[in-house]
Design a protein around this motif. Structure first.
Motif, mmCIF file in Angstrom:
data_model
loop_
_atom_site.group_PDB
_atom_site.id
_atom_site.type_symbol
_atom_site.label_atom_id
_atom_site.label_comp_id
_atom_site.label_asym_id
_atom_site.label_seq_id
_atom_site.Cartn_x
_atom_site.Cartn_y
_atom_site.Cartn_z
ATOM 1 N N GLU A 93 0.689 -1.219 -0.230
ATOM 2 C CA GLU A 93 -0.018 0.124 0.073
ATOM 3 C C GLU A 93 0.961 1.334 -0.079
ATOM 4 O O GLU A 93 0.633 2.058 -0.859
ATOM 5 C CB GLU A 93 -0.812 -0.069 1.232
ATOM 6 C CG GLU A 93 -2.175 -0.756 1.043
ATOM 7 C CD GLU A 93 -3.114 -1.148 2.187
ATOM 8 O OE1 GLU A 93 -2.761 -0.715 3.229
ATOM 9 O OE2 GLU A 93 -4.019 -1.960 1.883
ATOM 10 N N ASN A 94 1.982 1.144 0.759
ATOM 11 C CA ASN A 94 2.953 2.459 0.719
ATOM 12 C C ASN A 94 3.251 2.551 -0.601
ATOM 13 O O ASN A 94 3.344 3.626 -1.188
ATOM 14 C CB ASN A 94 3.913 2.109 1.607
ATOM 15 C CG ASN A 94 3.825 2.348 3.219
ATOM 16 O OD1 ASN A 94 2.621 2.938 3.406
ATOM 17 N ND2 ASN A 94 4.570 1.866 4.100
ATOM 18 N N ALA A 97 0.790 4.243 -2.911
ATOM 19 C CA ALA A 97 0.646 5.433 -2.568
ATOM 20 C C ALA A 97 1.747 6.272 -3.288
ATOM 21 O O ALA A 97 1.388 7.408 -3.519
ATOM 22 C CB ALA A 97 0.346 5.529 -1.105
ATOM 23 N N LYS A 100 1.428 6.455 -6.654
ATOM 24 C CA LYS A 100 0.310 7.597 -7.138
ATOM 25 C C LYS A 100 0.861 9.119 -7.079
ATOM 26 O O LYS A 100 0.612 9.675 -8.029
ATOM 27 C CB LYS A 100 -0.867 7.336 -6.116
ATOM 28 C CG LYS A 100 -2.120 7.974 -6.404
ATOM 29 C CD LYS A 100 -3.149 7.693 -5.557
ATOM 30 C CE LYS A 100 -4.655 8.517 -5.794
ATOM 31 N NZ LYS A 100 -5.257 9.204 -4.653
ATOM 32 N N ARG A 101 1.666 9.302 -6.127
ATOM 33 C CA ARG A 101 1.894 10.651 -5.823
ATOM 34 C C ARG A 101 3.144 10.875 -6.854
ATOM 35 O O ARG A 101 2.878 11.932 -7.552
ATOM 36 C CB ARG A 101 3.103 10.716 -4.632
ATOM 37 C CG ARG A 101 2.069 10.975 -3.245
ATOM 38 C CD ARG A 101 2.777 11.557 -2.028
ATOM 39 N NE ARG A 101 3.920 10.632 -1.803
ATOM 40 C CZ ARG A 101 3.782 9.609 -0.837
ATOM 41 N NH1 ARG A 101 2.690 9.083 -0.393
ATOM 42 N NH2 ARG A 101 4.899 8.509 -0.452
#
Lengths: 126, 126
Positions: A93-94, A97, A100-101
């Motif tokens: 998940e990290n 994320a 995504k950033r």
DNA sequence: ATTATACGAAACCAAATGGTTTCGTGTCAA
DNA sequence: TTGACACGAAACCATTTGGTTTCGTATAAT
């Protein structure tokens, strides 16, 4: 007091593709051994041994009905797997994320924390 | 084109307790082989072979730094496990929901649909 | 009563698994 | 340049695994 001996654990039980398939099949309902084994290219005895291993892990339960033995799935022990997995979820998940950033900022200069991702996205083409 | 050969799949990779432990250890950060193997009661070579299997499943990546090889965890392939597991969650959730209804209604007469649960709760003392 | 069906136990087998020791090679340190 | 260190490859070994065939026994069907 109590608690199963659990000679085979869940991780080992689901390691084999045939056993995962058996679990899937039995998730549709109770079934006697011969009927089960018709779905597999191996002897009834072989299937029976797989069922025994699943039973040792608590993933199936057997019930004698007349001359047949019917097996059904027991999903509960899979919760252990779920708990085990929960620990690792944050890692991917990290990364998602971060990705995504990275994508949203649409910058090209790779910040240090994202090097692994950049590397991954470029892993093709030598 | 593309796609890992994946000689070892994730299910098989995590079947072994040592490999699960390795994964946990490496989740804390990158580490060279000798440092890793200090945590285990087996030879460095044995640990190295486990790492190879994890690598085949995509669960670790290696990086050469000078004379050492550093390994780090890659959690992404565990998503396959998560997806596999998702199919079965509804089964234990159904059962939990049924149990909840049963407890809250606090009736003693077992309705047919709940027989499995009743059976389970009474399985001791014959 | 006899025969057929459903199944597990046992004995057996080849291949995979988890481990070892030994050796070769690349890299850092004196 | 000479060690010492870090590692993987290879050969080897015992045990486990995934499969087989054969046999015994309990239940159902004739």
């Amino acid at each position: 007091m109590a608690a199963e001996p659990a000679k085979h654990d869940v991780f080992q039980a689901i390691a084999d593709p045939t056993r995962r398939s058996l679990l899937r099949l039995l998730s549709e309902g109770e079934m006697p051994v011969t009927a089960i084994s018709r779905h597999y290219p191996m002897t009834r005895t072989a299937v029976s041994k797989h069922l025994r291993i699943l039973a040792d892990a608590g993933l199936v339960k057997e019930r004698k009905v007349g001359r047949e033995t019917r097996y059904r799935m027991e999903a509960e022990p899979l919760q252990e797997l779920k708990r085990w997995l929960a620990y690792y979820e944050r890692f991917w998940e990290n990364k998602l994320a971060a990705l995504k950033r990275y994508v949203e900022s649409d910058e090209e200069g790779g910040e240090p924390g994202l090097s692994a991702i950049a590397e991954q996205r470029e892993s093709r083409t030598e």
